[in-house]
Enzyme design. Sequence first.
Site, short mmCIF file in Angstrom:
data_model
loop_
_atom_site.label_atom_id
_atom_site.label_comp_id
_atom_site.label_asym_id
_atom_site.label_seq_id
_atom_site.Cartn_x
_atom_site.Cartn_y
_atom_site.Cartn_z
N ILE A 1 -20.03 -36.63 -5.91
CA ILE A 1 -19.50 -36.11 -7.13
C ILE A 1 -18.26 -36.43 -6.92
O ILE A 1 -17.66 -36.49 -8.75
CB ILE A 1 -20.17 -34.74 -7.15
CG1 ILE A 1 -22.06 -34.06 -7.80
CG2 ILE A 1 -19.60 -34.46 -9.09
CD1 ILE A 1 -22.20 -33.17 -7.17
N ALA B 1 -17.75 -29.52 0.08
CA ALA B 1 -18.53 -28.96 1.06
C ALA B 1 -19.90 -29.00 2.14
O ALA B 1 -19.76 -30.41 1.78
CB ALA B 1 -19.25 -27.42 -0.58
N SER C 1 -24.38 -23.85 -5.94
CA SER C 1 -25.75 -24.18 -6.63
C SER C 1 -26.95 -24.03 -7.27
O SER C 1 -26.73 -22.48 -6.86
CB SER C 1 -25.49 -24.90 -5.09
OG SER C 1 -27.12 -25.45 -4.74
N TYR D 1 -26.91 -22.50 4.10
CA TYR D 1 -26.27 -23.11 2.80
C TYR D 1 -25.90 -22.74 1.17
O TYR D 1 -24.42 -22.60 0.57
CB TYR D 1 -26.56 -24.59 3.09
CG TYR D 1 -26.37 -25.43 1.14
CD1 TYR D 1 -24.95 -25.90 1.01
CD2 TYR D 1 -27.65 -25.18 0.45
CE1 TYR D 1 -24.52 -26.09 0.01
CE2 TYR D 1 -26.18 -25.83 -1.31
CZ TYR D 1 -25.51 -26.66 -1.03
OH TYR D 1 -24.72 -26.95 -2.55
N LYS E 1 -25.19 -40.14 2.23
CA LYS E 1 -25.50 -38.75 2.31
C LYS E 1 -27.07 -38.12 3.35
O LYS E 1 -27.76 -37.34 2.85
CB LYS E 1 -26.14 -37.94 0.81
CG LYS E 1 -24.69 -37.92 0.46
CD LYS E 1 -25.17 -37.10 -0.93
CE LYS E 1 -25.73 -35.73 -1.33
NZ LYS E 1 -24.50 -35.14 -0.45
#
Length: 322
Positions: free
Chosen positions: A11, A77, A116, A139, A179
Amino acid sequence: MIVITGGAGFIGSNLVKLLNNIGFTDIIVVDSLEKENKFANLDGAVITDFINYKKGTSYIYEALKHYEVEVIFHLGANTDVLVKNGDVMLEQNFEHSKFWVNFAIEKNADFIYSSSSAVYGNSKKCIPHHDFEHPLNPYAFSKLLFDNYIRKLFRENKDVTRIVGYRFFNVFGLGEFHKGKNASIPYRFFRFIKDDGIIELFNEDIKRDYVFVEDVCRVLYTTWQDKRIPSGIYNLGSGDPIAHIEIAKIVIQTMQEQRYTDASKDYDYYIKLVPLPIELKDRFQFFTKAEDIPYWVSQITQSVREKIKKYIEELCRRSSEW
C-alpha cells in the site's frame, strides 16, 4: 515533508506513486528492503530519503527530528496473520505505532494510520465499536491494542493533533508480489493458475469485503487534504462482500478472455476444493463486511468486482515480468 512508514510495501508504494503523480516529491520512506526484490515497488518513484526502520526508533527520531513534517502516513506493520509469537507482533505493530503517533503529536503533524478489519474476527457485525471487536490472532490483537491506545488519546485530549485510523479490509492490487501467503485472494488465485494450472479453494463458505489499493490510497490522500474529516477510527472497505468461489470464477474467466488459459474448459476444471487446515479453524475470518462506512470512503470504494477483473487483466499483461 511527508513521511510514509511501510513506503516500500504494497500500500505504501502505491501511495508514494499517487503522491508523485499529483506533484509531491518531498517524501521520506521508512521501511526495510530485506525482502528480495521489494525495492522494485519503488521503481520510478521520487523520494527525498529512505530510513531503515530496523535501526530502531532512536535512530529514526534522530534522522527525522530536523524535518518539518506535515503528515505521517503510518502503513508499516507485520501483517502475517500466521505469526503465533505475540511478542513479535506487539513490538512491531504496537510499540512502533506508539512511537509514530507520539512523534506526530510532537511535530503537530496529521497522523493517518492503517488498522485492520482483522480486529472484528468472526463478529456478525463489522462496526468500529468495542462490542464487535474479537481478534482471532496476535496480528489482529496488536492492531486492536493500538486502536484502543488511540481511543485513550481521544478521551484525554481530542485536540492533540488530527489522528485518523482506517480499518483496511482485504486490499488487492499491483505491488503485492512480495507478500507470499499474505497476498490478496485475487492475486493468489491468479498465481495458482499461473504456477499450478489450478486454484485450490477451501471447501468452506467464505465471503469477505475487498477494496482496491488505488482506492485506499485515494482515501488516504483525501483524508490528508480535507481538513473537515475529523479524528476517528473508520472502516475502509467496499461494503460489498464477495465469496471466494466468485473471485475464483472472475479470475478464471478473465484469464480465459485474455487467452492466458484454455477458454474451452469450464470452471470445475480449474478449481480443486480442499479442506481448511485444522490449525486455521479458530483463527480464520469466514465473513467480513464493512459497515458504517464514512461518505468520503463510500464515494471512492465502489465497483469492486470490475476492479478485480481489471487487476487480473493487468496481471496477465505483466506476467512475463515475474
